[in-house]
Design a protein around this motif. Structure first.
Motif, short mmCIF file in Angstrom:
data_model
loop_
_atom_site.label_atom_id
_atom_site.label_comp_id
_atom_site.label_asym_id
_atom_site.label_seq_id
_atom_site.Cartn_x
_atom_site.Cartn_y
_atom_site.Cartn_z
N ARG A 1 -14.26 20.40 -26.77
CA ARG A 1 -15.08 20.87 -27.89
C ARG A 1 -15.04 19.86 -29.04
O ARG A 1 -16.05 19.53 -29.62
CB ARG A 1 -14.60 22.23 -28.37
N GLN A 2 -13.86 19.38 -29.37
CA GLN A 2 -13.71 18.42 -30.46
C GLN A 2 -12.73 17.33 -30.02
O GLN A 2 -11.54 17.39 -30.32
CB GLN A 2 -13.21 19.11 -31.72
N PRO A 3 -13.24 16.32 -29.33
CA PRO A 3 -12.35 15.26 -28.86
C PRO A 3 -11.78 14.44 -30.02
O PRO A 3 -12.41 14.34 -31.08
CB PRO A 3 -13.27 14.39 -28.00
N THR A 4 -10.62 13.87 -29.80
CA THR A 4 -10.01 13.02 -30.81
C THR A 4 -10.89 11.82 -31.08
O THR A 4 -11.11 11.44 -32.23
CB THR A 4 -8.62 12.55 -30.33
N CYS B 1 -19.94 19.61 -15.79
CA CYS B 1 -19.20 18.78 -16.72
C CYS B 1 -18.23 19.67 -17.49
O CYS B 1 -18.62 20.72 -17.99
CB CYS B 1 -20.13 18.11 -17.72
N VAL B 2 -17.00 19.23 -17.57
CA VAL B 2 -16.00 19.91 -18.38
C VAL B 2 -15.72 18.98 -19.55
O VAL B 2 -15.27 17.85 -19.36
CB VAL B 2 -14.71 20.18 -17.58
N GLY C 1 -5.69 19.52 -24.39
CA GLY C 1 -5.08 18.66 -25.40
C GLY C 1 -6.04 17.65 -25.99
O GLY C 1 -7.14 17.44 -25.48
N PRO C 2 -5.65 17.02 -27.08
CA PRO C 2 -6.55 16.14 -27.83
C PRO C 2 -6.93 14.85 -27.11
O PRO C 2 -7.93 14.24 -27.45
CB PRO C 2 -5.76 15.84 -29.11
N ALA C 3 -6.18 14.44 -26.10
CA ALA C 3 -6.50 13.21 -25.39
C ALA C 3 -7.51 13.41 -24.26
O ALA C 3 -8.00 12.45 -23.69
CB ALA C 3 -5.23 12.58 -24.84
N PHE C 4 -7.84 14.66 -23.94
CA PHE C 4 -8.75 14.96 -22.83
C PHE C 4 -10.15 14.46 -23.16
O PHE C 4 -10.72 14.77 -24.20
CB PHE C 4 -8.78 16.48 -22.59
N LEU C 5 -10.73 13.63 -22.28
CA LEU C 5 -12.06 13.07 -22.50
C LEU C 5 -13.14 13.81 -21.73
O LEU C 5 -14.32 13.64 -22.01
CB LEU C 5 -12.08 11.59 -22.10
N GLY C 6 -12.77 14.59 -20.73
CA GLY C 6 -13.75 15.31 -19.94
C GLY C 6 -13.57 15.04 -18.46
O GLY C 6 -12.78 14.19 -18.04
N HIS C 7 -14.34 15.76 -17.65
CA HIS C 7 -14.31 15.59 -16.21
C HIS C 7 -15.65 16.06 -15.63
O HIS C 7 -16.30 16.92 -16.21
CB HIS C 7 -13.16 16.37 -15.57
N MET D 1 -17.82 10.36 -20.41
CA MET D 1 -18.67 11.36 -19.76
C MET D 1 -19.91 10.72 -19.16
O MET D 1 -20.30 11.04 -18.03
CB MET D 1 -19.07 12.47 -20.73
N ARG D 2 -20.56 9.81 -19.87
CA ARG D 2 -21.74 9.13 -19.34
C ARG D 2 -21.38 8.40 -18.04
O ARG D 2 -22.12 8.45 -17.06
CB ARG D 2 -22.29 8.12 -20.35
N ARG D 3 -20.24 7.71 -18.04
CA ARG D 3 -19.80 6.97 -16.86
C ARG D 3 -19.54 7.93 -15.69
O ARG D 3 -19.99 7.69 -14.57
CB ARG D 3 -18.55 6.18 -17.21
N MET D 4 -18.82 9.03 -15.95
CA MET D 4 -18.50 9.98 -14.88
C MET D 4 -19.74 10.67 -14.33
O MET D 4 -19.87 10.86 -13.12
CB MET D 4 -17.49 11.01 -15.38
#
Length: 69
Positions: A33-36, A29-30, A13-19, A45-48
């Motif tokens: 493709r096109q984050p909101t 890293c997951v 979904g569009p709110a997914f930032l990654g994992h 992602m940098r933080r994780m």
């Protein structure tokens, strides 16, 4: 895996930032493709990646590479 290709997904979904996952001696890293909100996703992602012991921006094919640092 860290210093390899990111796994790019569109199914969360569009709110997914990654994992970020630690797998053996690497990091997977997951990323969307096109984050909101590209800036917010790149920061997340940098933080994780940092929390997992990696350095964001070293992986090939990462859609956030130009924003990593």
């Amino acid at each position: 895996m860290q210093y390899n290709d990111a796994l790019i997904v569109d199914d969360f979904g569009p709110a997914f930032l990654g994992h970020v996952f630690r797998v053996n001696d690497g990091i997977v890293c997951v990323v969307p493709r096109q984050p909101t909100n590209r800036t917010q996703a790149a920061q997340a992602m940098r933080r994780m990646v940092g929390q997992a012991g990696g350095k964001c921006g070293d992986c090939r094919g990462c859609p956030f590479m130009e924003q990593a640092g």
